[in-house]
Design a protein around this motif. Structure first.
Motif, short mmCIF file in Angstrom:
data_model
loop_
_atom_site.label_atom_id
_atom_site.label_comp_id
_atom_site.label_asym_id
_atom_site.label_seq_id
_atom_site.Cartn_x
_atom_site.Cartn_y
_atom_site.Cartn_z
N SER A 78 0.78 -1.16 0.10
CA SER A 78 -0.12 -0.06 0.21
C SER A 78 0.82 1.21 -0.09
O SER A 78 0.24 2.29 -0.28
CB SER A 78 -0.92 -0.11 1.28
N LEU A 101 -8.48 2.97 -11.37
CA LEU A 101 -8.49 1.51 -10.86
C LEU A 101 -8.28 1.45 -9.48
O LEU A 101 -9.11 1.12 -8.56
CB LEU A 101 -8.04 0.55 -11.65
N PRO A 102 -7.14 1.93 -9.08
CA PRO A 102 -6.75 1.67 -7.65
C PRO A 102 -7.67 2.24 -6.59
O PRO A 102 -8.08 1.77 -5.58
CB PRO A 102 -5.19 1.94 -7.47
N GLU A 105 -11.07 0.74 -6.66
CA GLU A 105 -11.04 -0.63 -6.14
C GLU A 105 -11.13 -0.72 -4.44
O GLU A 105 -11.52 -1.18 -3.99
CB GLU A 105 -10.14 -1.66 -6.65
N HIS A 106 -10.34 0.51 -3.85
CA HIS A 106 -10.33 0.55 -2.50
C HIS A 106 -11.07 1.49 -1.77
O HIS A 106 -10.95 1.69 -0.83
CB HIS A 106 -8.72 0.98 -2.27
N LYS A 107 -11.79 2.15 -2.84
CA LYS A 107 -12.99 3.08 -2.47
C LYS A 107 -12.50 4.26 -1.39
O LYS A 107 -13.17 4.36 -0.38
CB LYS A 107 -14.08 2.23 -1.79
N ARG A 150 -1.11 5.55 -12.92
CA ARG A 150 -1.84 4.89 -12.00
C ARG A 150 -1.05 4.72 -10.87
O ARG A 150 -1.65 4.60 -9.67
CB ARG A 150 -1.93 3.77 -12.98
N ARG A 154 -1.91 7.02 -6.29
CA ARG A 154 -1.97 6.46 -4.89
C ARG A 154 -0.97 7.05 -3.82
O ARG A 154 -0.85 6.64 -2.82
CB ARG A 154 -1.61 4.91 -4.85
#
Lengths: 248, 261
Positions: A78, A101-102, A105-107, A150, A154
């Motif tokens: 993470s 996407l990440p 997916e992890h909201k 991408r 994060r």
């Protein structure tokens, strides 16, 4: 901090990594260079926890990645992002959806905020126009930049780059190299970069490690690598056919 | 002597590979069961997979089902005619279709069209590092790719089976009328006589289990693909062969459980 401790890996009895040990400090940009097939990408995959060593371990911020459960690995991951050589975009999602996407997916954020973050990163990497295109409709370089976008959404503390500038034009290569430095200076990101691009390596690296026959033969500052007397390193950085490296 | 030893070693190694793969597929299936808690959030992907599976198979299923019914009616009709029992062709046809041929034919078509595509798609993702990318993003490939496919195919196969059964009966009725002179009314009555609830639910149970088996095996082969395009080709071929064998074995076991002595 990333520590590789006596990392040893074989594939079908061929030694790929032979007791590699190195400490990568927080905020450092550590570049790994070497001939193709000497284990550079394998080293990255060990750091990412995608491969398990035969012996030795990878320790990230005091926690062992090697041999840990998926839960522990995911916790370590993470903090981490990997820019793959091919971009590794999900082929049925558009560029924008790949970058989102990440987050989806992890909201982590509401959808409106996700779109904002994605647009910002796409603009940063000059990809906004390609937001709705599919990976099959964009060039290799654009795929690589989308892969980087991408990773950036994060906000990782550690970024692993596998050949980030290969296949890019010189201007975009410089832009990516500049971005790697910017990530370090502005956000204190620790980077491990595998590359063959020596200009980029000299520009971005705090230290450069040269892998040869599964071992680190020299690990030093870019300046010292440039002026090295080590015959293997010398031959490699000069791209010379004469020397201890067997090219046949 | 060394040849014999090599043979023993390669056979042993092959058996170990099969056991390893079987274990991997079972674990993959149970992991998918665990992730069915995310069915709602993955509904779009599931619906997409259902749509793709149905659209991909609609044409071929229609042709195969129709001709299966026609062939069964013709073959059984020829034999029954020797005993002046050709008007009973509907009874045999519906029993054969609902119990065995419906789910089996549907499974074979879905192995060839959907299962192989699943293995190829996931295999390509594996060799092009997309699976690694998902793992790094802490996105479980099982949750993201496998579970939606297993859920979708376990829904699609019973639907396709009902369609196959129905179309097979229609094909049979046409042949019964054209070749055996059995009226549509008599054929329909025979079907109703032999259409047992047990045959329907066992047939649908088989279809459901075949759906789970085909998708689990295809995804497992895809996830284990390696060595570029050649590896993807191998994964695709292996997924078809393994699914086919497992459908036959499991089909027999289910029949033995419900209809065995």
């Amino acid at each position: 901090m990333i520590e590789l401790i006596n990392l040893y890996k074989t594939f079908e009895e061929r030694v790929i990594l032979n007791n590699i040990s190195v400490k990568i400090e927080e905020g450092e940009t550590f570049v790994i260079i070497g001939l193709s097939g000497t284990g550079k990408t394998v080293t990255l995959k060990h750091i990412a926890g995608l491969l398990e060593p035969d012996h030795g371990m990878v320790v990230i911020d005091g926690i062992s990645m090697s041999g840990s459960s998926e839960r522990v690995k995911n916790k370590l991951r993470s903090k981490m992002g990997v820019v793959f050589q091919s971009g590794a975009l999900i082929n049925w999602l558009s560029v924008g959806d790949n970058v989102a996407l990440p987050l989806r997916e992890h909201k982590r954020y509401p959808e409106a905020e996700i779109r904002e973050i994605v647009d910002e990163k796409l603009r940063l990497l000059k990809l906004y126009e390609a937001k709705d295109k599919m990976p099959s409709d964009i060039s290799g370089g654009m795929k690589k930049r989308a892969g980087l976008a991408r990773v950036l959404v994060r906000n990782p503390k550690i970024i692993l780059y596998d050949e980030p500038t290969s296949g890019l034009d010189p201007v975009m290569s410089s832009r990516i190299s500049q971005l790697i430095v910017q990530m370090k200076n502005e956000f204190g990101v620790t980077s491990v970069v595998v590359t063959h691009d020596m200009n980029s390596a000299y520009y971005i690296a705090d230290r450069i490690a040269v892998l040869y026959n599964g071992e680190i033969v020299q690990c030093d500052t870019p300046e010292n690598i440039k002026n090295t007397e080590h015959p293997v390193v010398r031959q490699f950085i000069n791209g010379s056919l004469k020397g201890p490296i067997d090219v046949d | 002597m060394s040849r014999l030893l090599n043979l023993i070693i390669s056979t042993g190694s092959r058996i170990l590979d099969i056991i390893d793969f079987a274990g991997y597929s079972v674990v993959l299936f149970f992991k998918s069961v665990f992730y069915t808690k995310n069915v709602i959030s993955k509904r779009r992907e599931i619906i997409k997979q259902i749509y793709i599976s149905l659209v991909k198979t609609f044409g071929v299923v229609s042709i195969v089902a129709m001709f299966t019914g026609m062939i069964l009616a013709l073959q059984t009709g020829i034999e029954l005619k020797k005993f002046n029992l050709e008007d009973r062709v509907g009874n045999l046809l519906v029993a054969t279709l609902t119990r065995e041929m419906g789910p089996f034919t549907s499974a074979i078509i879905l192995i060839a069209s959907v299962g192989s595509a699943m293995a190829a798609e996931i295999g390509t993702m594996k060799v092009s590092e997309e699976i690694d990318a998902l793992t790094i993003m802490s996105i479980s490939p099982v949750k993201f790719l496998v579970m939606p496919r297993i859920v979708a195919l376990s829904i699609v196969l019973p639907i396709v089976t009902i369609y196959t059964d129905t179309l097979g009966c229609i094909g049979g009725a046409i042949i019964a009328k054209a070749q055996l002179n059995v009226s549509y009314g008599a054929f329909y009555q025979n079907i109703l006589e032999s259409l047992h609830l047990k045959a329907i639910y066992v047939g649908l149970l088989k279809a459901y289990i075949f759906g789970v088996i085909i998708s689990s095996i295809s995804c497992a082969h895809g996830l284990r693909a390696m060595n570029g395009a050649m590896g993807v080709g191998k994964a695709t071929r292996d997924s078809v062969v393994t699914s086919f064998i497992m459908v036959l074995i499991v089909g027999y076991i289910i029949t033995a459980i419900f209809y065995g002595l």
